[in-house]
Design a protein around this motif. Structure first.
Motif, PDB file in Angstrom:
ATOM      1  N   ALA A   1       7.885 -34.922 -14.273  1.00 58.32           N
ATOM      2  CA  ALA A   1       7.547 -33.578 -14.730  1.00 58.32           C
ATOM      3  C   ALA A   1       6.306 -33.642 -15.616  1.00 58.32           C
TER       4      ALA A   1
ATOM      5  N   THR B   1       8.140 -28.080  -8.271  1.00 61.92           N
ATOM      6  CA  THR B   1       7.374 -26.972  -8.846  1.00 61.92           C
ATOM      7  C   THR B   1       5.911 -27.384  -8.847  1.00 61.92           C
TER       8      THR B   1
ATOM      9  N   ARG C   1      17.924 -26.847 -10.784  1.00 61.05           N
ATOM     10  CA  ARG C   1      17.042 -27.950 -10.421  1.00 61.05           C
ATOM     11  C   ARG C   1      17.678 -28.813  -9.331  1.00 61.05           C
TER      12      ARG C   1
ATOM     13  N   LEU D   1      15.590 -35.624 -17.258  1.00 58.17           N
ATOM     14  CA  LEU D   1      15.811 -34.205 -17.039  1.00 58.17           C
ATOM     15  C   LEU D   1      17.191 -33.961 -16.446  1.00 58.17           C
TER      16      LEU D   1
ATOM     17  N   ARG E   1       3.946 -29.138 -11.755  1.00 58.57           N
ATOM     18  CA  ARG E   1       4.846 -29.354 -12.884  1.00 58.57           C
ATOM     19  C   ARG E   1       5.937 -30.365 -12.598  1.00 58.57           C
ATOM     20  N   GLU E   2       6.512 -30.377 -11.406  1.00 56.95           N
ATOM     21  CA  GLU E   2       7.589 -31.307 -11.092  1.00 56.95           C
ATOM     22  C   GLU E   2       7.441 -31.806  -9.659  1.00 56.95           C
TER      23      GLU E   2
ATOM     24  N   ARG F   1       8.423 -21.380 -11.493  1.00 61.31           N
ATOM     25  CA  ARG F   1       8.246 -21.214 -12.930  1.00 61.31           C
ATOM     26  C   ARG F   1       8.251 -19.724 -13.221  1.00 61.31           C
TER      27      ARG F   1
ATOM     28  N   VAL G   1      12.749 -28.362 -18.933  1.00 60.92           N
ATOM     29  CA  VAL G   1      11.824 -29.488 -19.090  1.00 60.92           C
ATOM     30  C   VAL G   1      11.893 -30.062 -20.502  1.00 60.92           C
TER      31      VAL G   1
END
Length: 565
Positions: A317, A378, A264, A258, A381-382, A40, A245
């Motif tokens: 996410a 992430t 990604r 997504l 987050r993901e 990020r 996102v």
């Protein structure tokens, strides 16, 4: 609930050819301090604007502490006097027209031009960020101006309208913030957004030159206002609504899906190899039509021998967790709590829970995909949940449903009752058929130790799904082999429109028949409908709190519109 004194067969795993052995390589532990596969970050331009805004704040603090702006005044006055020498009636008319964007009326139009489309397109996160940006910029600018109390330019005739103190000029500051908010909340990323940024740059330059020509602001005031007005929305939208996102798009599609190309996609491939030892050669969306809470993927990996195999991945996410939280809050306000459930507060917990439920299903003999592991894309987050790919399977709505498949579906519900689990999302998209064997997928909403009401709803929804491809009488006859009349009557009394997944409701409407009523007519007796909409102290409190928050937002917005510009 009445127990059933009949012998019930335990559901076994899905039959059919299994996937070829997957080639595994040595897993690599990410060293401490190394960035994750998809870090990020804030782009270089964002960092520069934040650095500039930090420099402006430092200058403001120094000026306020020393109460000395002598050399600023001298430089600003020299620039303004140069503009004053260029004045003519024609140029004055041009400058007045060029500065129209910094008027109160134009700024209000820009404010509404941003908020109304966001409401129409239901882009709520961008809407809330836009409102927050407006409040922060207006209140910060007004607070700094009241603290510094810098007067308007001396030794220069001011021929344009003005109000309040000069540093920073609120019209320029708010104009820059609103224009950037429009770009980041309404314009898709890419070439179009880049072009719009240059257009905003041109508009701000024209507006700044107009105000300097008319003597309304000092040059340093305009520069500080533009920096503040650009830095706040730039940082807010890039950090709170990152494009990977929360993309801005106008084509049809669900926001939960997504984009898995570009950075990604490369991060997913690298993370699969490092964390699970899977050598992925292709990552592509799969079965998007039946998924609204994640991004389902078919991942091609190298097999142990020659050739390739496939695994299934569900990309989660933070946006999915936020959407689930808002959905459950809205449902509680409208209908009350349908069962004892709590929203997930992190995407990590959501993925861990689904992975646990998959292990629970498979260990209990339920026909569910075999879990293969969790991949971190992430942190916080993901995450990617990887499972076995059910090759050659068809959605039950497109497959042949015979008595054996009906028995398997009903046996799944019976087995879930025995182990104390409810699926909570039984619909055609979550029931696959491969070689005559039923497979249950998507256990993200499953609940351990559910209420009897939720267990009854699972039975009713399973009967409705099976009845879509057959008829009510046939399914009811097979259901009586595994469930009592009392249990079936309770299930049909517990479910109706709200408790059916949206896909199931849509398919029932398309067929034009009341399948639920067909089942009810077959019952030897009927039970009164189970109440769903209930008022409780929690629901009452949430409703009052929501109304208070809406009133506060309305009051704050009204205060924003009354701010001096």
């Amino acid at each position: 609930m009445t127990t059933l004194p009949r012998a019930v067969s335990v559901v076994g795993p899905a039959a059919g050819p299994g996937p070829p052995a997957i080639r595994r390589v040595g897993r690599r532990r990410r060293p401490s301090g190394e960035p994750p596969p998809l870090p990020r970050h804030l782009n270089a331009s964002g960092k520069w604007w934040l650095a500039l805004s930090g420099g402006v704040v430092v200058v403001w603090v120094v000026v306020w502490a020393t109460d000395n702006v002598g050399w600023f005044d001298a430089a600003d006055t020299a620039v303004l006097q140069a503009f004053e020498r260029l004045r003519s009636p024609a140029l004055t008319e041009v400058a007045e027209v060029a500065g129209v964007l910094a008027t109160r009326e134009a700024i209000y139009v820009l404010w509404l031009a941003n908020l109304l489309p966001l409401i129409v397109f239901r882009r709520w996160r961008h809407l809330f960020v836009s409102i927050a940006v407006g409040l922060v910029v207006v209140n910060t600018g007004a607070g700094v101006a009241a603290t510094l109390q810098r007067p308007r330019p001396y030794e220069v005739e001011i021929i344009g309208p003005w109000a309040g103190f000069s540093m920073p000029p609120l019209p320029v500051t708010v104009l820059a913030a609103f224009l950037l908010a429009i770009v980041y909340s309404l314009v898709p990323a890419g070439r179009k957004r880049t072009v719009c940024k240059w257009v905003v740059c041109g508009l701000l330059l024209v507006t700044a030159l107009s105000r300097l020509y008319l003597g309304q602001d000092h040059p340093t005031d305009v520069a500080a206002g533009v920096i503040l007005g650009v830095a706040v929305p730039l940082a807010a939208f890039r950090l709170l609504t990152p494009n990977d996102v929360y993309p801005v798009r106008y084509h049809r599609g669900r926001p939960a899906h997504l984009d898995v190309t570009g950075s990604r996609g490369a991060a997913i491939v690298r993370a699969l190899e490092d964390q699970l030892g899977l050598l992925a050669t292709q990552v592509e969306p799969f079965g998007l039509a039946g998924s609204g809470g994640s991004t389902p993927l078919r991942i091609t990996v190298k097999a142990a021998g020659e050739g390739e195999s496939c695994v299934f991945g569900k990309l989660y996410a933070a946006t999915h967790v936020h959407s689930d939280r808002w959905y459950k809050l809205g449902r509680t306000l409208l209908y009350g709590r349908l069962e004892d459930e709590q929203p997930f507060h992190s995407v990590r917990r959501l993925v861990q829970y689904e992975d646990y439920v998959l292990h629970l299903f498979t260990s209990a003999g339920l026909p569910a995909p075999r879990p293969l592991g969790i991949v971190e894309i992430t942190p916080e987050r993901e995450y990617l949940l990887v499972t076995e790919f059910i090759a050659g399977a068809r959605e039950i709505g497109d497959a042949e449903v015979d008595d054996d498949v009906i028995d398997q579906g009903l046996a799944v519900v019976r087995r879930m009752w025995e182990i104390g689990v409810a699926h909570r999302d039984i619909k055609p998209a979550n029931l696959l058929v491969r070689d005559g064997r039923l497979v249950v997928i998507d256990t993200a909403f499953a609940e351990v130790r559910p209420s009897p009401w939720r267990q009854a709803v699972d039975l009713a929804n399973m009967m409705l799904v099976l009845g879509l491809r057959t008829d009510a009488e046939r399914v009811y006859r097979r259901a009586r082999r595994q469930f009592s009349d009392e249990e079936i009557a309770e299930a049909l009394a517990a479910t109706r429109g709200l408790t059916m997944p949206s896909q199931l409701r849509r398919l029932l409407r398309q067929q034009g028949r009341d399948l639920h009523a067909d089942f009810v007519r077959l019952l030897p007796y009927q039970l009164p409908p189970v109440r769903i909409q209930r008022w409780s102290w929690r629901r009452t409190g949430l409703t009052i709190a929501t109304l208070v928050m809406l009133l506060l937002c309305a009051a704050v917005t009204a205060d924003l519109l009354r701010s001096p510009l």
